[in-house]
Design a protein around this motif. Structure first.
Motif, short mmCIF file in Angstrom:
data_model
loop_
_atom_site.label_atom_id
_atom_site.label_comp_id
_atom_site.label_asym_id
_atom_site.label_seq_id
_atom_site.Cartn_x
_atom_site.Cartn_y
_atom_site.Cartn_z
N ALA A 217 0.81 -1.21 0.00
CA ALA A 217 0.00 0.00 0.00
C ALA A 217 0.85 1.27 0.00
O ALA A 217 1.88 1.35 0.68
CB ALA A 217 -0.92 -0.01 1.21
N ILE B 245 0.38 5.70 -0.03
CA ILE B 245 -0.45 6.90 0.11
C ILE B 245 0.22 8.04 -0.63
O ILE B 245 1.44 8.16 -0.64
CB ILE B 245 -0.61 7.28 1.60
N ARG B 246 -0.60 8.91 -1.20
CA ARG B 246 -0.11 10.15 -1.85
C ARG B 246 -0.70 11.31 -1.09
O ARG B 246 -1.89 11.37 -0.84
CB ARG B 246 -0.58 10.18 -3.31
N TYR C 136 4.91 10.88 -1.19
CA TYR C 136 4.37 9.52 -1.20
C TYR C 136 4.77 8.87 0.11
O TYR C 136 5.86 9.14 0.64
CB TYR C 136 4.95 8.72 -2.36
N ILE D 257 -4.01 9.08 7.40
CA ILE D 257 -4.37 7.87 6.67
C ILE D 257 -5.78 8.03 6.09
O ILE D 257 -6.73 8.19 6.85
CB ILE D 257 -4.34 6.62 7.59
N PRO E 194 -9.75 3.36 3.20
CA PRO E 194 -9.27 2.49 2.12
C PRO E 194 -9.99 2.68 0.78
O PRO E 194 -9.46 2.29 -0.26
CB PRO E 194 -9.52 1.08 2.65
N ARG F 240 -9.38 6.77 -3.27
CA ARG F 240 -8.34 6.39 -4.23
C ARG F 240 -7.93 7.46 -5.22
O ARG F 240 -7.08 7.22 -6.05
CB ARG F 240 -8.78 5.15 -4.98
N THR G 291 -5.10 13.88 0.36
CA THR G 291 -4.54 12.58 0.75
C THR G 291 -5.41 11.44 0.21
O THR G 291 -6.62 11.42 0.44
CB THR G 291 -4.43 12.50 2.28
N HIS G 292 -4.77 10.51 -0.51
CA HIS G 292 -5.50 9.37 -1.06
C HIS G 292 -4.52 8.20 -1.29
O HIS G 292 -3.32 8.37 -1.21
CB HIS G 292 -6.19 9.74 -2.38
N TRP G 293 -5.09 7.06 -1.57
CA TRP G 293 -4.28 5.88 -1.86
C TRP G 293 -3.93 5.84 -3.34
O TRP G 293 -4.82 5.88 -4.18
CB TRP G 293 -5.04 4.61 -1.50
N PRO H 98 -4.09 1.21 -2.90
CA PRO H 98 -4.82 0.94 -1.65
C PRO H 98 -4.47 -0.44 -1.10
O PRO H 98 -4.10 -1.35 -1.85
CB PRO H 98 -6.28 0.99 -2.09
N PRO H 99 -4.60 -0.60 0.21
CA PRO H 99 -4.36 -1.93 0.78
C PRO H 99 -5.45 -2.89 0.30
O PRO H 99 -6.62 -2.56 0.30
CB PRO H 99 -4.43 -1.69 2.29
#
Length: 176
Positions: A76, A78-79, A84, A112, A115, A118, A123-125, A128-129
């Motif tokens: 996973a 994150i941005r 990153y 965080i 999930p 995206r 802030t987003h994945w 994603p996990p």
């Protein structure tokens, strides 16, 4: 991803109870919430500037970055604005020595996203996990940071011209 998977992943990201309760409540009120969660209990995070990641991947395109980071880091990511964060196993920070990056461990906090968050300017994945414990391989994260830094350092510096108000001798003659 099923609702059960999202709940399990959310609980894992939020951390151990009772510390997890505030984050879980924030996400229940709004999946767009981005609580700050203490690192070190379930995972840590390696912070890398976007210029370093973009240089390593040779792209700034979201789809290309998402694909490459998922395939290469295998965990996973994150941005956040200009940065990153690759989630890595606990205790990675103890021995972290990769250039152009910093491993945030116990005592640090990280914003965080839920999930399911995206995309977006906040802030987003990027990756994603997909399951509980979905962390990146620290060796690969270190390689990504090293390659990105090497590529940035190999680029020629932009040519600097004299300021318009300063006299300059461009042809070998005297300035007037």
């Amino acid at each position: 991803m099923s609702t059960v998977d999202v709940r399990e992943i959310t609980a894992w990201l939020a951390g151990p109870v009772p510390e997890a309760v505030p984050a879980l409540r924030e996400w229940e009120r709004s999946p767009a919430a981005v609580p700050v969660i203490a690192l070190g209990a379930r995972f840590e995070a390696v912070r890398i500037a976007d210029a370093v990641v973009h240089a390593a991947v040779s792209s700034t395109a979201h789809a290309t970055l998402a694909w490459f980071l998922a395939e290469y880091l295998q965990g996973a990511v994150i941005r956040d604005t200009g940065l990153y964060y690759a989630l890595v196993p606990t205790r990675t920070a103890r021995d972290w020595q990769a250039p152009a990056s910093r491993c945030l461990g116990r005592g640090a906090g990280l914003a965080i996203p839920h999930p399911t968050c995206r995309r977006g300017p906040r802030t987003h994945w990027v990756v994603p996990p997909e399951r509980v414990g979905d962390v990146c391989d620290p060796v690969r994260v270190a390689d990504l940071a090293r390659v990105g830094q090497e590529r940035l350092l190999a680029r020629p510096a932009p040519r600097r011209w004299p300021a318009p108000h300063a006299p300059a001798v461009l042809d070998g003659g005297a300035a007037t």
